[in-house]
Write a protein that holds these residues in place. Structure first.
Motif, mmCIF file in Angstrom:
data_model
loop_
_atom_site.group_PDB
_atom_site.id
_atom_site.type_symbol
_atom_site.label_atom_id
_atom_site.label_comp_id
_atom_site.label_asym_id
_atom_site.label_seq_id
_atom_site.Cartn_x
_atom_site.Cartn_y
_atom_site.Cartn_z
ATOM 1 N N LEU A 82 58.468 -55.708 2.194
ATOM 2 C CA LEU A 82 57.066 -55.338 1.675
ATOM 3 C C LEU A 82 56.616 -56.102 0.465
ATOM 4 O O LEU A 82 57.509 -55.945 -0.557
ATOM 5 C CB LEU A 82 57.071 -53.928 1.429
ATOM 6 N N ILE B 11 54.009 -56.649 -2.536
ATOM 7 C CA ILE B 11 52.963 -55.604 -2.970
ATOM 8 C C ILE B 11 52.153 -56.677 -4.041
ATOM 9 O O ILE B 11 52.853 -57.106 -4.885
ATOM 10 C CB ILE B 11 53.142 -54.366 -3.760
ATOM 11 N N PHE C 177 48.415 -56.325 -6.709
ATOM 12 C CA PHE C 177 47.530 -55.597 -7.165
ATOM 13 C C PHE C 177 46.388 -56.263 -7.874
ATOM 14 O O PHE C 177 46.847 -57.018 -8.704
ATOM 15 C CB PHE C 177 47.885 -54.239 -8.176
ATOM 16 N N SER D 287 48.481 -62.169 -8.950
ATOM 17 C CA SER D 287 48.896 -61.347 -7.906
ATOM 18 C C SER D 287 47.702 -61.385 -6.896
ATOM 19 O O SER D 287 48.262 -61.712 -5.857
ATOM 20 C CB SER D 287 48.886 -59.781 -8.630
ATOM 21 N N ASN E 294 42.212 -51.287 -0.237
ATOM 22 C CA ASN E 294 43.895 -51.599 -0.307
ATOM 23 C C ASN E 294 44.280 -51.378 1.245
ATOM 24 O O ASN E 294 44.128 -50.531 1.839
ATOM 25 C CB ASN E 294 44.222 -49.984 -0.715
ATOM 26 N N PHE F 3 46.781 -53.104 3.862
ATOM 27 C CA PHE F 3 48.095 -53.413 4.549
ATOM 28 C C PHE F 3 48.129 -54.444 5.716
ATOM 29 O O PHE F 3 47.548 -54.059 6.769
ATOM 30 C CB PHE F 3 48.878 -52.430 5.081
ATOM 31 N N PHE G 150 50.577 -55.942 1.226
ATOM 32 C CA PHE G 150 49.877 -55.009 0.512
ATOM 33 C C PHE G 150 48.921 -55.670 -0.671
ATOM 34 O O PHE G 150 49.581 -56.249 -1.341
ATOM 35 C CB PHE G 150 50.718 -53.580 0.023
ATOM 36 N N TYR G 151 47.648 -55.620 -0.428
ATOM 37 C CA TYR G 151 46.885 -56.203 -1.348
ATOM 38 C C TYR G 151 45.869 -55.119 -1.684
ATOM 39 O O TYR G 151 44.926 -54.723 -0.762
ATOM 40 C CB TYR G 151 46.012 -57.436 -0.770
ATOM 41 N N LEU H 261 52.612 -45.352 -0.660
ATOM 42 C CA LEU H 261 53.239 -46.787 -0.336
ATOM 43 C C LEU H 261 54.541 -46.761 0.076
ATOM 44 O O LEU H 261 54.980 -47.457 0.964
ATOM 45 C CB LEU H 261 53.334 -47.608 -1.822
ATOM 46 N N ILE I 256 61.448 -54.453 -1.187
ATOM 47 C CA ILE I 256 59.916 -54.232 -1.908
ATOM 48 C C ILE I 256 59.974 -55.215 -2.939
ATOM 49 O O ILE I 256 60.793 -55.239 -4.029
ATOM 50 C CB ILE I 256 59.661 -52.902 -2.301
ATOM 51 N N THR J 24 56.947 -56.944 -5.762
ATOM 52 C CA THR J 24 55.967 -56.670 -6.205
ATOM 53 C C THR J 24 55.622 -58.358 -7.129
ATOM 54 O O THR J 24 56.433 -58.823 -7.502
ATOM 55 C CB THR J 24 55.730 -56.053 -7.372
#
Length: 161
Positions: free
Chosen positions: A17, A19, A21, A31, A80, A82, A96-97, A112, A124, A126
């Motif tokens: 995953l 992620i 943001f 990001s 949000n 996926f 995930f954005y 999440l 995961i 980020t």
């Protein structure tokens, strides 16, 4: 309680995953650019969304209107989403954005992590950026943190320790 809305429930193999943001952790658009690039270049397919409902202050995160010739064509709310990518490798990807929530972080994070558990996510990651007092003449700094001692060697081998 807010729920994740699924448009599809893909069969994924031990996905990672990733992620990203928009918001504070998006300095230099690191990001949002990275996630959008992954979604586009990997031709990722959207499969789920977290409704914005109770997570945002609408006074500071407003929808964007698309207007053509004086007519409202579309009202785009921040989203949000996926996405998934099936790979020929051992692990598929979930991307995930989204927009960093203003409110109810604990509930947002639970959503999440519930999705990660449901899809048996292996790791995961980020992606983010912060502003710092480093002049533009210096090379960018990339760093990594880990939350499990077993990942220490992987982080060091990647030159991120």
């Amino acid at each position: 309680m807010e729920e994740i809305i699924y448009t599809e429930k893909p069969n994924l193999n031990k996905p990672y995953l990733v992620i990203g943001f928009e918001g504070w952790p998006n300095a230099g658009e690191v990001s949002s650019f990275a996630l959008q690039h992954l979604v586009d270049s990997l031709e990722a397919k959207i499969f789920a969304s977290i409704p914005t409902g109770n997570f945002y202050q609408t006074s500071s995160l407003r929808p964007m209107a698309v207007i053509k010739e004086g007519r409202l064509i579309e009202l785009k709310s921040p989203g949000n989403h996926f996405y998934y990518v099936k790979t020929s490798h051992l692990s598929d990807l979930i991307l995930f954005y989204g927009v960093e929530p203003h409110l109810q972080w604990d509930l947002f994070v639970d959503l999440l992590l519930d999705l990660a558990e449901k899809f048996d996510v292996g790791q995961i990651f980020t992606i983010g950026g912060t502003y710092d007092y480093i002049p533009h003449t210096c090379l960018p700094v990339v760093s990594a943190l880990f939350n499990h001692e077993g990942l220490r060697e992987s982080v060091i081998r990647a030159g991120l320790g």
